[in-house]
Design an enzyme around this catalytic site. Sequence first.
Site, mmCIF file in Angstrom:
data_model
loop_
_atom_site.group_PDB
_atom_site.id
_atom_site.type_symbol
_atom_site.label_atom_id
_atom_site.label_comp_id
_atom_site.label_asym_id
_atom_site.label_seq_id
_atom_site.Cartn_x
_atom_site.Cartn_y
_atom_site.Cartn_z
ATOM 1 N N GLU A 23 9.986 23.674 -19.725
ATOM 2 C CA GLU A 23 9.251 24.169 -18.278
ATOM 3 C C GLU A 23 10.027 25.058 -17.654
ATOM 4 O O GLU A 23 11.118 25.163 -17.616
ATOM 5 C CB GLU A 23 8.434 23.254 -17.613
ATOM 6 C CG GLU A 23 9.576 22.246 -16.806
ATOM 7 C CD GLU A 23 9.053 21.859 -15.488
ATOM 8 O OE1 GLU A 23 8.727 22.417 -14.772
ATOM 9 O OE2 GLU A 23 9.285 20.650 -15.460
ATOM 10 N N LYS A 84 4.202 29.175 -8.835
ATOM 11 C CA LYS A 84 4.177 27.982 -9.320
ATOM 12 C C LYS A 84 2.670 27.885 -10.183
ATOM 13 O O LYS A 84 1.557 27.701 -9.571
ATOM 14 C CB LYS A 84 4.298 26.884 -8.500
ATOM 15 C CG LYS A 84 4.168 25.310 -9.176
ATOM 16 C CD LYS A 84 4.358 24.367 -8.115
ATOM 17 C CE LYS A 84 4.094 23.042 -8.758
ATOM 18 N NZ LYS A 84 4.208 22.098 -7.543
ATOM 19 N N VAL A 104 4.598 20.978 -15.968
ATOM 20 C CA VAL A 104 4.637 20.455 -17.076
ATOM 21 C C VAL A 104 3.121 20.436 -17.759
ATOM 22 O O VAL A 104 3.046 20.613 -18.696
ATOM 23 C CB VAL A 104 4.553 18.753 -16.721
ATOM 24 C CG1 VAL A 104 4.326 18.011 -17.794
ATOM 25 C CG2 VAL A 104 6.245 18.594 -16.207
ATOM 26 N N ASP A 136 -4.287 13.479 -3.568
ATOM 27 C CA ASP A 136 -3.302 14.269 -4.356
ATOM 28 C C ASP A 136 -2.482 13.406 -5.425
ATOM 29 O O ASP A 136 -1.750 12.629 -5.594
ATOM 30 C CB ASP A 136 -2.079 14.611 -3.353
ATOM 31 C CG ASP A 136 -0.907 15.799 -4.050
ATOM 32 O OD1 ASP A 136 -1.286 16.075 -5.112
ATOM 33 O OD2 ASP A 136 -0.074 16.099 -3.273
ATOM 34 N N SER A 138 -1.110 14.871 -9.334
ATOM 35 C CA SER A 138 -0.658 15.957 -10.213
ATOM 36 C C SER A 138 -1.883 16.357 -11.696
ATOM 37 O O SER A 138 -2.148 15.088 -12.180
ATOM 38 C CB SER A 138 0.802 15.792 -10.836
ATOM 39 O OG SER A 138 1.066 16.879 -11.695
ATOM 40 N N ALA A 139 -1.897 17.616 -11.677
ATOM 41 C CA ALA A 139 -2.615 17.925 -12.598
ATOM 42 C C ALA A 139 -1.958 17.585 -14.090
ATOM 43 O O ALA A 139 -2.658 17.718 -15.122
ATOM 44 C CB ALA A 139 -3.040 19.361 -12.833
ATOM 45 N N ASP A 140 -0.721 17.221 -13.820
ATOM 46 C CA ASP A 140 0.208 16.725 -15.301
ATOM 47 C C ASP A 140 -0.429 15.880 -16.056
ATOM 48 O O ASP A 140 -0.428 15.865 -17.199
ATOM 49 C CB ASP A 140 1.663 16.417 -14.970
ATOM 50 C CG ASP A 140 2.574 17.650 -14.270
ATOM 51 O OD1 ASP A 140 2.099 18.729 -14.527
ATOM 52 O OD2 ASP A 140 3.666 17.141 -13.935
ATOM 53 N N LYS A 157 8.483 11.504 -11.185
ATOM 54 C CA LYS A 157 9.355 11.723 -9.852
ATOM 55 C C LYS A 157 9.366 10.244 -9.157
ATOM 56 O O LYS A 157 8.164 10.046 -8.540
ATOM 57 C CB LYS A 157 9.098 12.960 -9.208
ATOM 58 C CG LYS A 157 9.685 14.070 -10.052
ATOM 59 C CD LYS A 157 9.379 15.574 -9.370
ATOM 60 C CE LYS A 157 8.122 16.274 -9.594
ATOM 61 N NZ LYS A 157 7.706 16.568 -10.694
HETATM 62 N N1 PSU Z 1 10.700 17.757 -13.035
HETATM 63 C C1 PSU Z 1 11.757 18.258 -12.174
HETATM 64 N N2 PSU Z 1 11.891 19.159 -11.172
HETATM 65 C C2 PSU Z 1 10.456 19.812 -11.108
HETATM 66 C C3 PSU Z 1 9.228 19.412 -11.625
HETATM 67 C C4 PSU Z 1 9.762 18.403 -12.484
HETATM 68 O O1 PSU Z 1 12.877 17.631 -12.183
HETATM 69 O O2 PSU Z 1 10.372 20.618 -10.171
HETATM 70 C C5 PSU Z 1 8.022 20.247 -11.535
HETATM 71 C C6 PSU Z 1 7.297 20.127 -12.950
HETATM 72 O O3 PSU Z 1 6.865 21.437 -13.210
HETATM 73 C C7 PSU Z 1 5.959 19.121 -12.642
HETATM 74 C C8 PSU Z 1 5.647 19.914 -11.085
HETATM 75 O O4 PSU Z 1 5.039 19.684 -13.392
HETATM 76 O O5 PSU Z 1 7.072 19.607 -10.676
HETATM 77 C C9 PSU Z 1 4.700 18.861 -10.526
HETATM 78 O O6 PSU Z 1 4.128 19.378 -9.425
HETATM 79 P P1 PSU Z 1 2.595 18.853 -8.797
HETATM 80 O O7 PSU Z 1 3.033 17.613 -8.269
HETATM 81 O O8 PSU Z 1 2.563 19.878 -7.890
HETATM 82 O O9 PSU Z 1 1.663 18.876 -9.922
HETATM 83 MN MN MN Z 2 -0.318 17.807 -6.216
#
Ligand code: PSU
Ligand code: MN
Length: 299
Positions: A23, A84, A104, A136, A138-140, A157
């Site tokens: 990614e 992003k 992701v 909140d 993630s769409a992941d 994370k």
């Molecule tokens: N893993 C890491 N660093 C990052 C991310 C993942 O070590 O920056 C990113 C990935 O792209 C993941 C995103 O999909 O953070 C998640 O963001 P959000 O919570 O806004 O969906």
């Molecule tokens: Mn989010």
Amino acid sequence: MSLAIAPEVAAALDAGGPVVALESTIVSHGLPRPDNLRIAREIEDAVRAGGAVPATIALVDGVVRVGLDDAALEAIALREDVVKCSARDLAVAAARGGTGATTVAATAHVAAQAGIALFATGGLGGVHREARSTWDESADLVALARTGICIVCAGVKSILDVGATLERLETLGVSVVGYGTDRFPGFYLADSGFPLTWRVDAPDEVAAILAARVGLGLDGGALVVANPIAAGDQLDPVLHERVLSESLAAATEQGVTGRDVTPFLLARFHAETAGASLEANVRLVLANAHLAGRIAAAR
Ligand code: PSU
Ligand code: MN
């Protein structure tokens, strides 16, 4: 609009050879400049050392690219106009000729479209700790439910509500196996405190699971291979806990919302731990890229 697949990646895919998708949001929004460019190249090298061809995915001037040349990687790492992009953003940004880093969710989608079976990242997105009030998530997570890919990560994370995220992965039917561990990894920490049902200890075990998924028609969603950070590389748990609670409070106080939350928290971690979290982040991503390369080669 078709994908622009780099020659080396296309050749490997045509030959049925091992390829690992990477990614780009971690490069543009997860790691500080200018080190992010060097680290992006090191992540690709780690895939090669594992025995596979790296395919970093990003949107560059309106073109979704699978495998980036030096100029494209540099654009994603250093340009100021990199957006992003989660899956829902990608077509909008592409149609207007924009440049974007894929999360992701977006990367998994593009990789599967390109026929890539393996994907390495740092930590997945998931359910945020204040999700009861902010919603909140993630769409992941939903992307993994509908995308047939094997993703190697160090868990989700640690800024997230890990228990809630594991429950959502269960609901969504996403398979999770620990690599060399019975515990779900905690991103910066080797152990998130949560147990896992399944454990594997070698790349060919993952390859066998991938083959079984195809035979059973269960390859429409993701297989998560949760690879813990090496014990010697993990962040001090006490420091982790302190910085985390301070950072969550700062995010709320400064009104940070939506797609800005994760980059905000990661950047704060890197600043407040004097680079220790950055070091851990880089090491775990390199380890995941290497393992994904080995799994791709074992298929
Ligand atoms: N893993 C890491 N660093 C990052 C991310 C993942 O070590 O920056 C990113 C990935 O792209 C993941 C995103 O999909 O953070 C998640 O963001 P959000 O919570 O806004 O969906
Ligand atoms: Mn989010």
